[in-house]
Design a protein around this motif. Sequence first.
Motif, mmCIF file in Angstrom:
data_model
loop_
_atom_site.group_PDB
_atom_site.id
_atom_site.type_symbol
_atom_site.label_atom_id
_atom_site.label_comp_id
_atom_site.label_asym_id
_atom_site.label_seq_id
_atom_site.Cartn_x
_atom_site.Cartn_y
_atom_site.Cartn_z
ATOM 1 N N SER A 49 1.005 -1.080 -0.062
ATOM 2 C CA SER A 49 -0.107 -0.076 -0.038
ATOM 3 C C SER A 49 0.917 1.244 0.223
ATOM 4 C CB SER A 49 -0.862 0.058 1.147
ATOM 5 O OG SER A 49 -0.197 0.172 2.472
ATOM 6 N N LYS A 50 0.243 2.371 -0.300
ATOM 7 C CA LYS A 50 1.016 3.700 -0.135
ATOM 8 C C LYS A 50 1.423 4.147 1.153
ATOM 9 C CE LYS A 50 0.391 8.636 -1.083
ATOM 10 N NZ LYS A 50 -0.551 9.794 -1.567
ATOM 11 N N GLY A 51 0.713 3.717 2.036
ATOM 12 C CA GLY A 51 1.082 3.737 3.531
ATOM 13 C C GLY A 51 2.383 2.947 3.978
ATOM 14 N N ASP A 52 2.500 1.760 3.387
ATOM 15 C CA ASP A 52 3.582 0.996 3.540
ATOM 16 C C ASP A 52 4.765 1.394 2.964
ATOM 17 O OD1 ASP A 52 4.431 -1.614 4.440
ATOM 18 O OD2 ASP A 52 4.975 -2.095 2.262
ATOM 19 N N GLU A 53 4.830 2.084 1.680
ATOM 20 C CA GLU A 53 5.861 2.519 1.126
ATOM 21 C C GLU A 53 6.441 3.847 1.636
ATOM 22 O OE1 GLU A 53 7.618 1.320 -1.156
ATOM 23 O OE2 GLU A 53 6.192 -0.467 -1.266
ATOM 24 N N GLU A 54 5.450 4.530 2.397
ATOM 25 C CA GLU A 54 5.919 5.955 3.225
ATOM 26 C C GLU A 54 6.540 5.541 4.305
ATOM 27 O OE1 GLU A 54 2.451 8.124 4.002
ATOM 28 O OE2 GLU A 54 2.400 8.783 1.777
ATOM 29 N N ILE A 55 6.154 4.481 5.151
ATOM 30 C CA ILE A 55 6.792 3.836 6.132
ATOM 31 C C ILE A 55 8.417 3.265 5.976
ATOM 32 C CG2 ILE A 55 7.140 2.116 7.992
ATOM 33 C CD1 ILE A 55 5.136 4.455 8.936
ATOM 34 N N LYS A 56 8.313 2.751 4.651
ATOM 35 C CA LYS A 56 9.806 2.254 4.319
ATOM 36 C C LYS A 56 10.540 3.504 4.020
ATOM 37 C CE LYS A 56 8.787 -2.446 2.671
ATOM 38 N NZ LYS A 56 8.983 -3.482 1.656
ATOM 39 N N LYS A 57 10.240 4.539 3.423
ATOM 40 C CA LYS A 57 10.937 5.752 3.262
ATOM 41 C C LYS A 57 11.422 6.361 4.478
ATOM 42 C CE LYS A 57 8.714 6.947 -1.130
ATOM 43 N NZ LYS A 57 7.867 8.076 -1.872
ATOM 44 N N TYR A 58 10.788 6.119 5.646
ATOM 45 C CA TYR A 58 11.347 6.578 6.972
ATOM 46 C C TYR A 58 12.518 5.853 7.315
ATOM 47 C CZ TYR A 58 7.280 9.510 7.476
ATOM 48 O OH TYR A 58 6.095 10.301 7.341
ATOM 49 N N GLU A 96 17.722 20.592 8.634
ATOM 50 C CA GLU A 96 16.504 20.188 7.830
ATOM 51 C C GLU A 96 16.656 18.435 7.902
ATOM 52 O OE1 GLU A 96 13.079 20.068 5.934
ATOM 53 O OE2 GLU A 96 14.155 21.599 6.702
ATOM 54 N N MET A 97 17.830 18.014 8.089
ATOM 55 C CA MET A 97 18.112 16.628 7.921
ATOM 56 C C MET A 97 17.449 16.012 9.522
ATOM 57 S SD MET A 97 18.715 14.018 6.313
ATOM 58 C CE MET A 97 19.106 12.184 6.574
ATOM 59 N N MET A 98 17.865 16.857 10.337
ATOM 60 C CA MET A 98 17.587 16.496 11.865
ATOM 61 C C MET A 98 16.003 16.282 11.884
ATOM 62 S SD MET A 98 19.136 15.203 14.447
ATOM 63 C CE MET A 98 17.968 14.206 15.435
ATOM 64 N N LYS A 99 15.311 17.279 11.250
ATOM 65 C CA LYS A 99 13.879 17.414 11.257
ATOM 66 C C LYS A 99 13.116 16.064 10.793
ATOM 67 C CE LYS A 99 13.218 22.358 11.139
ATOM 68 N NZ LYS A 99 12.911 23.452 10.448
ATOM 69 N N LYS A 100 13.982 15.511 9.443
ATOM 70 C CA LYS A 100 13.418 14.507 8.948
ATOM 71 C C LYS A 100 13.857 13.211 9.610
ATOM 72 C CE LYS A 100 14.282 15.892 4.028
ATOM 73 N NZ LYS A 100 14.933 15.937 2.946
ATOM 74 N N ILE A 101 15.186 13.091 10.315
ATOM 75 C CA ILE A 101 15.176 12.146 11.071
ATOM 76 C C ILE A 101 14.198 11.767 12.522
ATOM 77 C CG2 ILE A 101 16.879 11.134 12.967
ATOM 78 C CD1 ILE A 101 19.036 12.450 11.131
ATOM 79 N N ASN A 102 13.966 13.176 13.031
ATOM 80 C CA ASN A 102 13.099 13.044 14.211
ATOM 81 C C ASN A 102 11.668 12.575 13.710
ATOM 82 O OD1 ASN A 102 14.654 14.002 16.209
ATOM 83 N ND2 ASN A 102 14.224 16.182 15.635
ATOM 84 N N GLU A 103 11.375 13.217 12.446
ATOM 85 C CA GLU A 103 9.831 12.549 11.810
ATOM 86 C C GLU A 103 9.916 11.346 11.681
ATOM 87 O OE1 GLU A 103 7.081 13.644 7.839
ATOM 88 O OE2 GLU A 103 8.997 14.388 7.965
ATOM 89 N N ALA A 104 11.007 10.797 11.004
ATOM 90 C CA ALA A 104 10.898 9.298 10.599
ATOM 91 C C ALA A 104 10.975 8.579 11.933
ATOM 92 C CB ALA A 104 12.452 8.888 9.862
ATOM 93 N N TYR A 105 11.542 9.047 13.030
ATOM 94 C CA TYR A 105 11.636 8.092 14.246
ATOM 95 C C TYR A 105 10.094 8.052 14.714
ATOM 96 C CZ TYR A 105 12.920 6.201 18.828
ATOM 97 O OH TYR A 105 13.105 5.751 20.015
ATOM 98 N N LYS A 106 9.605 9.094 14.597
ATOM 99 C CA LYS A 106 8.322 9.173 15.490
ATOM 100 C C LYS A 106 7.327 8.529 14.748
ATOM 101 C CE LYS A 106 4.835 12.659 16.778
ATOM 102 N NZ LYS A 106 4.432 14.160 16.556
ATOM 103 N N ALA A 107 7.441 8.503 13.505
ATOM 104 C CA ALA A 107 6.344 7.583 12.543
ATOM 105 C C ALA A 107 6.688 6.073 12.651
ATOM 106 C CB ALA A 107 6.669 8.077 11.035
ATOM 107 N N ILE A 108 8.040 5.620 12.733
ATOM 108 C CA ILE A 108 8.220 4.331 12.789
ATOM 109 C C ILE A 108 7.956 3.698 14.049
ATOM 110 C CG2 ILE A 108 9.987 2.687 12.703
ATOM 111 C CD1 ILE A 108 11.403 4.193 10.697
ATOM 112 N N SER A 109 8.047 4.504 15.224
ATOM 113 C CA SER A 109 7.821 4.161 16.670
ATOM 114 C C SER A 109 6.325 4.107 16.783
ATOM 115 C CB SER A 109 8.659 5.171 17.653
ATOM 116 O OG SER A 109 10.049 5.270 17.369
#
Length: 263
Positions: A49-58, A96-109
């Motif tokens: 699914s689209k949601g699955d691909e977005e999580i993988k991007k994180y 900007e990269m740190m914002k992406k890292i925080n966003e990714a960690y929050k989404a995966i967690s």
Amino acid sequence: MADYEIGGERERGAGTLKRFVINRLVRKSAAIDDKVEKMVREFESNPKSKGDEEIKKYFEVLGIRPTKDRNAVRNAYRSMAKRYHPDVSKSMGSEEMMKKINEAYKAISSEKAEFRIELDDNVATIRIENRFLNLYEQARQYDYEIFLGKLKVISSRNELYGVVGEFTDWEARIDRVERALFGKFRSAMKDLEKMNIRIEKAMKSDLGESLLNTLRASRDRNSETLDDARKIDRTIRTALADATKKINEVEDRQRKNIYEQLK
């Protein structure tokens, strides 16, 4: 300390050699893991699914492959944070990269994060069964053409029954088709199982915490892929049982017809 040369790369010292051997073991393990995982995905029934691909991007942002191991995610986050935190990194784009890292960690967690769609057993069984039956039909047609060719040159009744017996041996044909479809998959599974045994053995050696963690992460990743592969293998066995039952009914009837005509 003695010098060592392996695979064209020159390493110095026993500690460095140990790291080199362990890292090479982990790389080989990852290659086999990727191979098995790819085959697993080929047998899965549901598209991503689209949601699955977005999580993988994180996961890509954190620099790791998708995993259910929370410790691996946490360690990856800490490693990336140490590298890109504005208090540490002065390079452009670090904030900007740190914002992406925080966003990714929050989404995966997040408890709602689902990066691997579960296998629909019923749909998968039907798909695998149909794939098997289609290939079996192709194999049977191939054998039938060979059978017709042999009928033109036989010279005795015994030879005739031998040719008929060979053609109507559908169990041998089933085995042939099964090996063609699933042989590489099961062989790769065995390779991954053997690799985990090698890793477990290496973990019993005198290693530092860093190397031990590397091996542990590799073993856990392999084990996760093996769980998925074994689930697929159970689905394959169910599909084959269903397909074989259908083949037996048809082939048994057709074999009786052939022998009736030979009387």
